[in-house]
Write a protein that holds these residues in place. Sequence first.
Motif, mmCIF file in Angstrom:
data_model
loop_
_atom_site.group_PDB
_atom_site.id
_atom_site.type_symbol
_atom_site.label_atom_id
_atom_site.label_comp_id
_atom_site.label_asym_id
_atom_site.label_seq_id
_atom_site.Cartn_x
_atom_site.Cartn_y
_atom_site.Cartn_z
ATOM 1 N N VAL A 120 0.865 -1.180 0.000
ATOM 2 C CA VAL A 120 0.000 0.000 0.000
ATOM 3 C C VAL A 120 0.898 1.224 0.000
ATOM 4 O O VAL A 120 1.704 1.418 0.919
ATOM 5 C CB VAL A 120 -0.942 0.016 1.220
ATOM 6 C CG1 VAL A 120 -1.704 1.330 1.289
ATOM 7 C CG2 VAL A 120 -1.918 -1.152 1.146
ATOM 8 N N THR A 121 0.772 2.057 -1.037
ATOM 9 C CA THR A 121 1.577 3.269 -1.150
ATOM 10 C C THR A 121 0.716 4.491 -0.880
ATOM 11 O O THR A 121 -0.438 4.564 -1.303
ATOM 12 C CB THR A 121 2.213 3.384 -2.543
ATOM 13 O OG1 THR A 121 1.171 3.475 -3.535
ATOM 14 C CG2 THR A 121 3.079 2.177 -2.856
ATOM 15 N N VAL A 122 1.268 5.452 -0.155
ATOM 16 C CA VAL A 122 0.570 6.701 0.173
ATOM 17 C C VAL A 122 1.486 7.852 -0.212
ATOM 18 O O VAL A 122 2.616 7.952 0.299
ATOM 19 C CB VAL A 122 0.223 6.773 1.674
ATOM 20 C CG1 VAL A 122 -0.508 8.084 1.982
ATOM 21 C CG2 VAL A 122 -0.633 5.579 2.090
ATOM 22 N N ASP A 123 1.026 8.724 -1.122
ATOM 23 C CA ASP A 123 1.871 9.825 -1.592
ATOM 24 C C ASP A 123 1.452 11.194 -1.073
ATOM 25 O O ASP A 123 1.933 12.223 -1.546
ATOM 26 C CB ASP A 123 1.923 9.842 -3.119
ATOM 27 C CG ASP A 123 0.584 10.186 -3.766
ATOM 28 O OD1 ASP A 123 -0.392 10.514 -3.037
ATOM 29 O OD2 ASP A 123 0.491 10.126 -5.005
ATOM 30 N N GLY A 124 0.538 11.228 -0.090
ATOM 31 C CA GLY A 124 0.046 12.483 0.449
ATOM 32 C C GLY A 124 -1.264 12.928 -0.157
ATOM 33 O O GLY A 124 -2.002 13.725 0.438
ATOM 34 N N ARG A 125 -1.597 12.407 -1.333
ATOM 35 C CA ARG A 125 -2.866 12.727 -2.003
ATOM 36 C C ARG A 125 -3.671 11.479 -2.328
ATOM 37 O O ARG A 125 -4.891 11.498 -2.305
ATOM 38 C CB ARG A 125 -2.607 13.511 -3.294
ATOM 39 C CG ARG A 125 -1.981 14.878 -3.063
ATOM 40 C CD ARG A 125 -1.708 15.596 -4.376
ATOM 41 N NE ARG A 125 -0.742 14.870 -5.190
ATOM 42 C CZ ARG A 125 -1.020 14.340 -6.378
ATOM 43 N NH1 ARG A 125 -2.244 14.431 -6.871
ATOM 44 N NH2 ARG A 125 -0.087 13.705 -7.075
ATOM 45 N N ARG A 126 -2.965 10.400 -2.631
ATOM 46 C CA ARG A 126 -3.633 9.166 -3.040
ATOM 47 C C ARG A 126 -3.036 7.971 -2.314
ATOM 48 O O ARG A 126 -1.855 7.963 -1.960
ATOM 49 C CB ARG A 126 -3.485 8.958 -4.554
ATOM 50 C CG ARG A 126 -4.177 9.991 -5.412
ATOM 51 C CD ARG A 126 -3.668 9.914 -6.828
ATOM 52 N NE ARG A 126 -2.212 10.101 -6.857
ATOM 53 C CZ ARG A 126 -1.523 10.354 -7.967
ATOM 54 N NH1 ARG A 126 -2.145 10.430 -9.117
ATOM 55 N NH2 ARG A 126 -0.214 10.501 -7.928
ATOM 56 N N THR A 127 -3.884 6.972 -2.147
ATOM 57 C CA THR A 127 -3.453 5.690 -1.596
ATOM 58 C C THR A 127 -3.716 4.617 -2.647
ATOM 59 O O THR A 127 -4.824 4.538 -3.188
ATOM 60 C CB THR A 127 -4.219 5.359 -0.301
ATOM 61 O OG1 THR A 127 -3.877 6.327 0.700
ATOM 62 C CG2 THR A 127 -3.887 3.968 0.202
ATOM 63 N N THR A 128 -2.703 3.811 -2.929
ATOM 64 C CA THR A 128 -2.826 2.774 -3.949
ATOM 65 C C THR A 128 -2.492 1.408 -3.362
ATOM 66 O O THR A 128 -1.466 1.247 -2.701
ATOM 67 C CB THR A 128 -1.891 3.056 -5.145
ATOM 68 O OG1 THR A 128 -2.268 4.299 -5.752
ATOM 69 C CG2 THR A 128 -1.989 1.948 -6.189
ATOM 70 N N ARG A 134 0.806 -5.713 -9.016
ATOM 71 C CA ARG A 134 -0.047 -4.911 -9.892
ATOM 72 C C ARG A 134 -0.913 -3.960 -9.069
ATOM 73 O O ARG A 134 -1.480 -4.365 -8.037
ATOM 74 C CB ARG A 134 -0.968 -5.813 -10.726
ATOM 75 C CG ARG A 134 -0.236 -6.787 -11.632
ATOM 76 C CD ARG A 134 0.587 -6.076 -12.687
ATOM 77 N NE ARG A 134 1.253 -7.024 -13.578
ATOM 78 C CZ ARG A 134 2.126 -6.676 -14.523
ATOM 79 N NH1 ARG A 134 2.425 -5.388 -14.691
ATOM 80 N NH2 ARG A 134 2.693 -7.592 -15.286
ATOM 81 N N PRO A 135 -1.053 -2.700 -9.488
ATOM 82 C CA PRO A 135 -1.972 -1.793 -8.789
ATOM 83 C C PRO A 135 -3.414 -2.229 -9.032
ATOM 84 O O PRO A 135 -3.815 -2.447 -10.179
ATOM 85 C CB PRO A 135 -1.683 -0.424 -9.427
ATOM 86 C CG PRO A 135 -1.096 -0.736 -10.767
ATOM 87 C CD PRO A 135 -0.367 -2.045 -10.618
ATOM 88 N N VAL A 136 -4.197 -2.381 -7.966
ATOM 89 C CA VAL A 136 -5.563 -2.889 -8.107
ATOM 90 C C VAL A 136 -6.613 -1.900 -7.602
ATOM 91 O O VAL A 136 -7.795 -2.059 -7.899
ATOM 92 C CB VAL A 136 -5.730 -4.244 -7.380
ATOM 93 C CG1 VAL A 136 -4.807 -5.289 -7.993
ATOM 94 C CG2 VAL A 136 -5.470 -4.122 -5.889
ATOM 95 N N LEU A 137 -6.210 -0.889 -6.830
ATOM 96 C CA LEU A 137 -7.176 0.087 -6.316
ATOM 97 C C LEU A 137 -6.433 1.355 -5.921
ATOM 98 O O LEU A 137 -5.421 1.292 -5.221
ATOM 99 C CB LEU A 137 -7.913 -0.477 -5.092
ATOM 100 C CG LEU A 137 -8.832 0.492 -4.327
ATOM 101 C CD1 LEU A 137 -9.995 0.947 -5.215
ATOM 102 C CD2 LEU A 137 -9.357 -0.151 -3.045
ATOM 103 N N THR A 138 -6.936 2.513 -6.367
ATOM 104 C CA THR A 138 -6.402 3.814 -5.965
ATOM 105 C C THR A 138 -7.552 4.669 -5.460
ATOM 106 O O THR A 138 -8.613 4.743 -6.091
ATOM 107 C CB THR A 138 -5.705 4.524 -7.139
ATOM 108 O OG1 THR A 138 -4.590 3.742 -7.575
ATOM 109 C CG2 THR A 138 -5.197 5.900 -6.719
#
Length: 288
Positions: A120-128, A134-138
């Motif tokens: 799970v990645t969090v960039d300050g605006r979005r969580t993916t 493979r990315p499955v949800l943003t």
Amino acid sequence: MATGVAAPARVPAGRSTRPPVLDHRVEKTYDGASYTDLSAQAAALGGLRTGTVLVTFRTTSRNRPMALFSASNPSEPSINITLGVSAGALQFSVREKGTVRQNHLTRTMYDDGAWHTVAVTVDGRRTTFHADGRPVLTVPAGDFFTSVGGLASVGVARNLDSDHPGGEWFFTGGIKRVAVYDRVLTEAEAGAESVRVDLADFGGLSRILNSAAPATWVLTGDSITHGARWTGGWRSYRDYSQCTGLQPGGEANLRTALTSAVCMDPHCSPSTQVGAAGFAARCTASRC
């Protein structure tokens, strides 16, 4: 290369050269009561505004919810950041004194007993959510460790707070790695750290299943596609996908079919017979 001088280590393609802030690599089977305490790492995590939480796991139950990794304030109720599995779906939540800052679940399921890696990645605006490379949800949410005050407990396979001094959300299954990075991993990096990388088309299908946007579905097959008129009352694929929530109501559905086999999977009817195996095995873990 001079004699006695070691060649530089080769980093696999896509793999990050910067190590994670936390990297726990001990494979262990958890029984719904056991856990691993990593609270000594709490100070290193509390200042992270962006980054990645990565876990490699396999399930042995469908309990809800189950924590894979959780960091919390053990002196207060409901202050935590948790990555877990709930009835087969991946779940990421951030709570601060009862205020839910994030709480998102996938529709795709990962409780098939196989090893999976979720990042799970969090960039300050979005969580993916990345599943098996493979990315499955943003989702449009950017809360991470700095959104949670007083972090002092870090655990694998449970959450801890003042209302549950003995722990809650215990996990059943295996966990072989938990890592936290102080930056957002790319898709290539998430894949390099995964136990396997799914086909690109599978990742694309997962994104469609997890998206709130309407989709047009084209199902082709035999009686199981054509409908209940030809299946003796058993559910067709269209009925099945709608009753499990994989295809929300209101989406367009196009069907083309030939007569033949009937679905005998227990999820398609109350019968205990099993046939017509497949049909997105990761999705059939759902229940109507």
